[in-house]
Design a protein around this motif. Structure first.
Motif, PDB file in Angstrom:
ATOM      1  N   VAL A 133      40.284  39.315  49.443  1.00  0.00           N
ATOM      2  CA  VAL A 133      39.013  39.685  50.072  1.00  0.00           C
ATOM      3  C   VAL A 133      37.828  39.283  49.194  1.00  0.00           C
ATOM      4  N   GLU A 134      37.993  39.349  47.878  1.00  0.00           N
ATOM      5  CA  GLU A 134      36.922  38.986  46.950  1.00  0.00           C
ATOM      6  C   GLU A 134      36.746  37.474  46.816  1.00  0.00           C
ATOM      7  N   GLY A 135      37.619  36.699  47.470  1.00  0.00           N
ATOM      8  CA  GLY A 135      37.480  35.247  47.452  1.00  0.00           C
ATOM      9  C   GLY A 135      37.987  34.596  46.180  1.00  0.00           C
ATOM     10  N   LEU A 136      38.929  35.232  45.498  1.00  0.00           N
ATOM     11  CA  LEU A 136      39.445  34.720  44.233  1.00  0.00           C
ATOM     12  C   LEU A 136      40.674  33.829  44.384  1.00  0.00           C
TER      13      LEU A 136
ATOM     14  N   GLY B  44      43.083  24.052  47.996  1.00  0.00           N
ATOM     15  CA  GLY B  44      41.750  23.665  47.556  1.00  0.00           C
ATOM     16  C   GLY B  44      40.593  24.402  48.210  1.00  0.00           C
ATOM     17  N   GLU B  45      40.869  25.273  49.169  1.00  0.00           N
ATOM     18  CA  GLU B  45      39.814  26.006  49.879  1.00  0.00           C
ATOM     19  C   GLU B  45      39.978  27.503  49.643  1.00  0.00           C
TER      20      GLU B  45
ATOM     21  N   GLU C 212      46.208  28.839  44.433  1.00  0.00           N
ATOM     22  CA  GLU C 212      45.679  28.939  43.078  1.00  0.00           C
ATOM     23  C   GLU C 212      45.004  30.290  42.893  1.00  0.00           C
ATOM     24  N   PHE C 213      45.373  30.964  41.794  1.00  0.00           N
ATOM     25  CA  PHE C 213      44.787  32.265  41.485  1.00  0.00           C
ATOM     26  C   PHE C 213      44.975  32.576  40.001  1.00  0.00           C
TER      27      PHE C 213
END
Length: 87
Positions: free
Chosen positions: A53-56, A61-62, A78-79
């Motif tokens: 939810v935090e966009g991490l 690639g998106e 990727e995280f």
């Protein structure tokens, strides 16, 4: 739902921050939050939901904001310095 491939795999040894997952036979996908938890990138499902939810989290690639996005073979997640590849 998923199986972590053998860590002795040469590709993994070249990049220790790469995690390869193989879907269990018959499964077509794994939900993103389940993948993050099963791979050990997060400790709980709640934490997995929060980082998405935090966009991490990036998928192919998106930035991926869908907690239950269906991750399929070939997807690259990727995280936090890790790359998870769905096999």
């Amino acid at each position: 739902m998923i199986t972590l491939l053998n860590k002795s795999n040469k590709h993994i040894m070249e990049n220790p921050n790469m995690i390869e997952f193989a879907l269990r036979e018959g499964d077509e996908y794994i939900q993103l939050i389940q993948l993050l938890k099963a791979s050990g990138c997060v400790e709980t499902g709640a934490e997995a939901q929060e980082v998405v939810v935090e966009g991490l989290v990036r998928r192919n690639g998106e930035t991926e904001l869908r907690k239950r996005a269906k991750c399929v073979p070939g997807d690259k997640i990727e995280f936090d310095g890790y790359t998870i590849v769905i096999a």
